[in-house]
Design a protein around this motif. Structure first.
Motif, PDB file in Angstrom:
ATOM      1  N   LEU A   2       0.804  -0.969   0.319  1.00  0.00           N
ATOM      2  CA  LEU A   2      -0.070   0.017  -0.188  1.00  0.00           C
ATOM      3  C   LEU A   2       0.737   1.499   0.045  1.00  0.00           C
ATOM      4  O   LEU A   2       1.740   1.461   0.939  1.00  0.00           O
ATOM      5  N   TRP A   3       0.445   2.137  -1.002  1.00  0.00           N
ATOM      6  CA  TRP A   3       1.191   3.088  -1.791  1.00  0.00           C
ATOM      7  C   TRP A   3       1.340   4.050  -0.249  1.00  0.00           C
ATOM      8  O   TRP A   3       0.393   4.389   0.788  1.00  0.00           O
ATOM      9  N   ASN A   4       2.412   4.959   0.470  1.00  0.00           N
ATOM     10  CA  ASN A   4       2.027   6.271   1.537  1.00  0.00           C
ATOM     11  C   ASN A   4       3.634   6.719   1.075  1.00  0.00           C
ATOM     12  O   ASN A   4       4.461   6.507  -0.062  1.00  0.00           O
ATOM     13  N   GLN A   5       3.870   8.462   0.695  1.00  0.00           N
ATOM     14  CA  GLN A   5       4.602   8.824   0.203  1.00  0.00           C
ATOM     15  C   GLN A   5       6.095   8.221   0.718  1.00  0.00           C
ATOM     16  O   GLN A   5       7.350   8.677   0.209  1.00  0.00           O
ATOM     17  N   ALA A   6       6.285   8.381   2.371  1.00  0.00           N
ATOM     18  CA  ALA A   6       7.064   7.451   3.087  1.00  0.00           C
ATOM     19  C   ALA A   6       8.105   6.308   2.110  1.00  0.00           C
ATOM     20  O   ALA A   6       8.694   6.496   2.109  1.00  0.00           O
ATOM     21  N   ILE A   7       7.543   5.438   1.788  1.00  0.00           N
ATOM     22  CA  ILE A   7       7.623   4.505   1.238  1.00  0.00           C
ATOM     23  C   ILE A   7       8.029   5.235  -0.046  1.00  0.00           C
ATOM     24  O   ILE A   7       8.987   3.989  -0.082  1.00  0.00           O
ATOM     25  N   GLU A   8       7.519   5.855  -0.572  1.00  0.00           N
ATOM     26  CA  GLU A   8       8.659   6.428  -1.754  1.00  0.00           C
ATOM     27  C   GLU A   8       9.166   6.967  -1.696  1.00  0.00           C
ATOM     28  O   GLU A   8      10.266   6.448  -2.887  1.00  0.00           O
ATOM     29  N   ASP A   9       9.545   7.906  -0.794  1.00  0.00           N
ATOM     30  CA  ASP A   9      10.809   8.542  -0.384  1.00  0.00           C
ATOM     31  C   ASP A   9      11.640   7.693   0.238  1.00  0.00           C
ATOM     32  O   ASP A   9      12.832   7.444  -0.358  1.00  0.00           O
ATOM     33  N   GLU A  10      11.164   6.431   0.587  1.00  0.00           N
ATOM     34  CA  GLU A  10      12.494   5.098   1.685  1.00  0.00           C
ATOM     35  C   GLU A  10      12.877   4.602  -0.207  1.00  0.00           C
ATOM     36  O   GLU A  10      14.219   4.475  -0.332  1.00  0.00           O
ATOM     37  N   LEU A  11      11.912   4.218  -1.322  1.00  0.00           N
ATOM     38  CA  LEU A  11      12.495   3.482  -2.742  1.00  0.00           C
ATOM     39  C   LEU A  11      13.531   4.424  -3.089  1.00  0.00           C
ATOM     40  O   LEU A  11      14.816   3.345  -3.812  1.00  0.00           O
ATOM     41  N   ILE A  12      13.147   5.685  -3.197  1.00  0.00           N
ATOM     42  CA  ILE A  12      14.142   6.342  -3.833  1.00  0.00           C
ATOM     43  C   ILE A  12      15.422   6.748  -3.383  1.00  0.00           C
ATOM     44  O   ILE A  12      16.478   6.896  -4.322  1.00  0.00           O
ATOM     45  N   SER A  13      15.463   6.993  -2.025  1.00  0.00           N
ATOM     46  CA  SER A  13      16.863   6.775  -1.395  1.00  0.00           C
ATOM     47  C   SER A  13      17.653   5.449  -1.817  1.00  0.00           C
ATOM     48  O   SER A  13      18.890   5.928  -1.023  1.00  0.00           O
ATOM     49  N   ASN A  14      16.807   4.478  -1.797  1.00  0.00           N
ATOM     50  CA  ASN A  14      17.532   3.003  -1.888  1.00  0.00           C
ATOM     51  C   ASN A  14      17.570   2.800  -3.143  1.00  0.00           C
ATOM     52  O   ASN A  14      18.312   1.487  -3.184  1.00  0.00           O
ATOM     53  N   ASN A  15      17.796   3.837  -4.131  1.00  0.00           N
ATOM     54  CA  ASN A  15      17.987   3.281  -5.478  1.00  0.00           C
ATOM     55  C   ASN A  15      16.832   1.688  -6.094  1.00  0.00           C
ATOM     56  O   ASN A  15      17.512   1.158  -6.558  1.00  0.00           O
ATOM     57  N   LYS A  16      15.490   1.989  -5.212  1.00  0.00           N
ATOM     58  CA  LYS A  16      14.635   0.535  -5.617  1.00  0.00           C
ATOM     59  C   LYS A  16      13.876   1.146  -6.651  1.00  0.00           C
ATOM     60  O   LYS A  16      13.050   2.052  -6.513  1.00  0.00           O
ATOM     61  N   SER A  17      13.463   0.713  -7.817  1.00  0.00           N
ATOM     62  CA  SER A  17      12.469   0.630  -8.969  1.00  0.00           C
ATOM     63  C   SER A  17      11.333   0.253  -8.224  1.00  0.00           C
ATOM     64  O   SER A  17      10.950  -1.237  -7.798  1.00  0.00           O
ATOM     65  N   TYR A  18       9.823   1.349  -8.582  1.00  0.00           N
ATOM     66  CA  TYR A  18       8.470   1.054  -8.241  1.00  0.00           C
ATOM     67  C   TYR A  18       7.470   1.035  -9.073  1.00  0.00           C
ATOM     68  O   TYR A  18       7.665   2.270 -10.517  1.00  0.00           O
ATOM     69  N   PHE A  19       6.454   0.953  -9.176  1.00  0.00           N
ATOM     70  CA  PHE A  19       5.503   1.212 -10.007  1.00  0.00           C
ATOM     71  C   PHE A  19       4.213   1.847  -8.919  1.00  0.00           C
ATOM     72  O   PHE A  19       4.458   0.033  -8.461  1.00  0.00           O
ATOM     73  N   ILE A  20       3.308   2.231  -9.741  1.00  0.00           N
ATOM     74  CA  ILE A  20       2.515   2.521  -8.500  1.00  0.00           C
ATOM     75  C   ILE A  20       1.248   2.609  -9.521  1.00  0.00           C
ATOM     76  O   ILE A  20       1.027   3.230 -11.094  1.00  0.00           O
ATOM     77  N   ASN A  21       0.282   2.343  -8.644  1.00  0.00           N
ATOM     78  CA  ASN A  21      -1.116   1.725  -9.494  1.00  0.00           C
ATOM     79  C   ASN A  21      -2.168   2.522  -8.922  1.00  0.00           C
ATOM     80  O   ASN A  21      -2.016   2.654  -7.414  1.00  0.00           O
ATOM     81  N   TYR A  22      -2.395   3.870  -9.105  1.00  0.00           N
ATOM     82  CA  TYR A  22      -3.561   5.013  -8.159  1.00  0.00           C
ATOM     83  C   TYR A  22      -5.066   4.796  -8.858  1.00  0.00           C
ATOM     84  O   TYR A  22      -5.121   4.622 -10.107  1.00  0.00           O
ATOM     85  N   THR A  23      -5.380   3.656  -7.845  1.00  0.00           N
ATOM     86  CA  THR A  23      -6.271   3.432  -7.909  1.00  0.00           C
ATOM     87  C   THR A  23      -7.602   3.712  -7.082  1.00  0.00           C
ATOM     88  O   THR A  23      -7.593   4.064  -6.027  1.00  0.00           O
ATOM     89  N   ALA A  24      -9.142   3.377  -7.409  1.00  0.00           N
ATOM     90  CA  ALA A  24      -9.696   3.384  -6.406  1.00  0.00           C
ATOM     91  C   ALA A  24     -11.240   2.310  -7.349  1.00  0.00           C
ATOM     92  O   ALA A  24     -11.189   1.966  -8.128  1.00  0.00           O
ATOM     93  N   ALA A  25     -12.226   1.708  -6.155  1.00  0.00           N
ATOM     94  CA  ALA A  25     -12.478   0.501  -6.174  1.00  0.00           C
ATOM     95  C   ALA A  25     -13.560   1.185  -6.652  1.00  0.00           C
ATOM     96  O   ALA A  25     -14.762  -0.128  -7.469  1.00  0.00           O
TER      97      ALA A  25
END
Length: 140
Positions: free
Chosen positions: A35-58
């Motif tokens: 589950l996305w939150n800005q802190a997780i995204e920032d951590e992935l960037i800091s650790n040079n880890k690739s990511y794919f974000i799916n912004y979605t809604a039911a």
């Protein structure tokens, strides 16, 4: 192309029939996303880890169709794992202010939105609103 349109229409129908609980219950995610939150995204960037974000809604039919057609496919999930791409879901079903702020960074005010980032990129890549496996592979 005709087959893709038929697949997409079928996925839309399936999405309409699916319950909201089935799509949003975190116990059903089988650990294939975070589950996305800005802190997780920032951590992935800091650790040079690739990511794919799916912004979605039911309630987003296009989002649900893209999930059925492409994002939940075994090929895509296996690719994410093999390439060490963290798959994040930003669930905007209840219109979280944090997710809205993130959407605004990309000039958006709603879903669907799909973002890919890897360490070699200066800026994240925005994918099209309608996805297929081929489109995802072409953009990654």
């Amino acid at each position: 192309m005709k087959q893709s349109q038929e697949d997409y229409q079928q996925a839309i129908q399936q999405a309409l029939k699916s319950s909201q609980l089935e799509r949003t219950d975190p116990k059903l995610n089988n650990n294939n996303y975070v589950l996305w939150n800005q802190a997780i995204e920032d951590e992935l960037i800091s650790n040079n880890k690739s990511y794919f974000i799916n912004y979605t809604a039911a309630w987003c039919i296009t989002c649900q169709a893209n999930e059925k057609i492409a994002l939940s496919s075994q090929k895509i999930q296996n690719y994410f794992k093999s390439q060490d791409i963290t798959y994040l879901k930003a669930d905007w079903t209840n219109k979280s202010p944090e997710i809205l702020e993130s959407l605004k960074k990309y000039g958006r005010t709603g879903v669907p939105l799909y973002i890919y980032w890897e360490p070699s990129m200066s800026e994240p890549r925005v994918l099209p609103a309608i996805l297929t496996e081929k489109i995802i592979f072409d953009y990654l």
